[in-house]
Design a protein around this motif. Sequence first.
Motif, PDB file in Angstrom:
ATOM      1  N   HIS A  72       0.849  -1.187   0.000  1.00 53.94           N
ATOM      2  CA  HIS A  72       0.000   0.000   0.000  1.00 53.94           C
ATOM      3  C   HIS A  72       0.883   1.235   0.000  1.00 53.94           C
ATOM      4  CE1 HIS A  72      -3.945   1.903   1.715  1.00 53.94           C
ATOM      5  NE2 HIS A  72      -3.493   2.545   0.663  1.00 53.94           N
ATOM      6  N   ALA A  73       0.870   1.919  -1.105  1.00 62.04           N
ATOM      7  CA  ALA A  73       1.574   3.188  -1.248  1.00 62.04           C
ATOM      8  C   ALA A  73       0.629   4.132  -1.972  1.00 62.04           C
ATOM      9  CB  ALA A  73       2.857   3.007  -2.048  1.00 62.04           C
ATOM     10  N   THR A  74       0.626   5.384  -1.581  1.00 63.11           N
ATOM     11  CA  THR A  74      -0.317   6.316  -2.183  1.00 63.11           C
ATOM     12  C   THR A  74       0.292   7.700  -2.315  1.00 63.11           C
ATOM     13  OG1 THR A  74      -2.552   7.229  -2.023  1.00 63.11           O
ATOM     14  CG2 THR A  74      -1.371   6.896   0.044  1.00 63.11           C
ATOM     15  N   ARG A  75      -0.234   8.440  -3.243  1.00 61.43           N
ATOM     16  CA  ARG A  75       0.070   9.861  -3.352  1.00 61.43           C
ATOM     17  C   ARG A  75      -1.198  10.680  -3.141  1.00 61.43           C
ATOM     18  NH1 ARG A  75       1.785  12.338  -7.933  1.00 61.43           N
ATOM     19  NH2 ARG A  75       0.500  11.012  -9.175  1.00 61.43           N
ATOM     20  N   SER A  81      -5.706  14.772  -6.360  1.00 63.99           N
ATOM     21  CA  SER A  81      -4.352  14.910  -6.873  1.00 63.99           C
ATOM     22  C   SER A  81      -3.400  14.754  -5.696  1.00 63.99           C
ATOM     23  CB  SER A  81      -4.151  16.264  -7.559  1.00 63.99           C
ATOM     24  OG  SER A  81      -4.329  17.312  -6.627  1.00 63.99           O
ATOM     25  N   GLY A  82      -2.151  14.430  -5.996  1.00 64.27           N
ATOM     26  CA  GLY A  82      -1.251  14.138  -4.883  1.00 64.27           C
ATOM     27  C   GLY A  82       0.172  14.539  -5.129  1.00 64.27           C
ATOM     28  N   ASN A  86       3.744   7.972  -0.299  1.00 63.05           N
ATOM     29  CA  ASN A  86       3.612   7.643   1.117  1.00 63.05           C
ATOM     30  C   ASN A  86       3.419   6.132   1.232  1.00 63.05           C
ATOM     31  OD1 ASN A  86       3.116   7.760   3.901  1.00 63.05           O
ATOM     32  ND2 ASN A  86       0.938   8.126   3.578  1.00 63.05           N
ATOM     33  N   TRP A  87       4.403   5.431   1.817  1.00 60.10           N
ATOM     34  CA  TRP A  87       4.289   3.989   2.036  1.00 60.10           C
ATOM     35  C   TRP A  87       3.437   3.748   3.269  1.00 60.10           C
ATOM     36  CZ3 TRP A  87       5.372   0.071  -1.031  1.00 60.10           C
ATOM     37  CH2 TRP A  87       6.313   0.242  -2.046  1.00 60.10           C
ATOM     38  N   ALA A 114       5.610   3.558 -10.917  1.00 61.07           N
ATOM     39  CA  ALA A 114       7.040   3.567 -11.234  1.00 61.07           C
ATOM     40  C   ALA A 114       7.878   3.533  -9.961  1.00 61.07           C
ATOM     41  CB  ALA A 114       7.394   4.800 -12.068  1.00 61.07           C
ATOM     42  N   ALA A 115       7.461   4.270  -8.942  1.00 60.12           N
ATOM     43  CA  ALA A 115       8.207   4.278  -7.678  1.00 60.12           C
ATOM     44  C   ALA A 115       8.144   2.916  -6.987  1.00 60.12           C
ATOM     45  CB  ALA A 115       7.665   5.369  -6.762  1.00 60.12           C
TER      46      ALA A 115
END
Length: 183
Positions: A72-75, A81-82, A86-87, A114-115
């Motif tokens: 779970h990673a998010t922007r 929009s982000g 954030n892991w 990509a990250a």
Amino acid sequence: MTVEEANNVLREADLLIGEAEVAAAIGRMAEELTQRLADANPVVFCVMNGGLIFAGQLLTRLVFPLEAAYLHATRYGHETSGGHLNWIVRPQAELRGRTVLLLDDILDEGVTLAAIADYCRAQGAAEVLMAVLVDKRHERKVSPGFRADVTGIETEDRFLFGYGLDYKGYWRNAPGIYAVKGV
């Protein structure tokens, strides 16, 4: 967002891809991934929360040994929009020498995906593949020509929800791919 506001978003939205078309796309993806990964012993990560519905439907169609996990990673959070990545949950499985398959709902700009892929490579993954249900057609990708290895559906550049994609935290459960009216 109130229930009334959420209901209005769905009521006014444009249905771009119906449930049967989405299911057919997932079937095609399963066939392609089965041919490609049948002997690879991959670790398959659902990218939460967006990838949950797509991954759940795809995994049961992959008829080969695999290790299923999630990350779970998010922007974005509940925003539209982000900024920075954030892991929330990093991959827990051992990646060194493994084939990794990332399952996500959408490839928009691709910054998050990509990250995540870069992180898996840095952890020693032998190969990192990406499969997305939806790819938005536009020129704002994280790098020119950035694409998933397997894509179910390509759409126009609009604000989408349904089948895992959300609108302000709602309608991931909508039975199709919808576009917010006017956006």
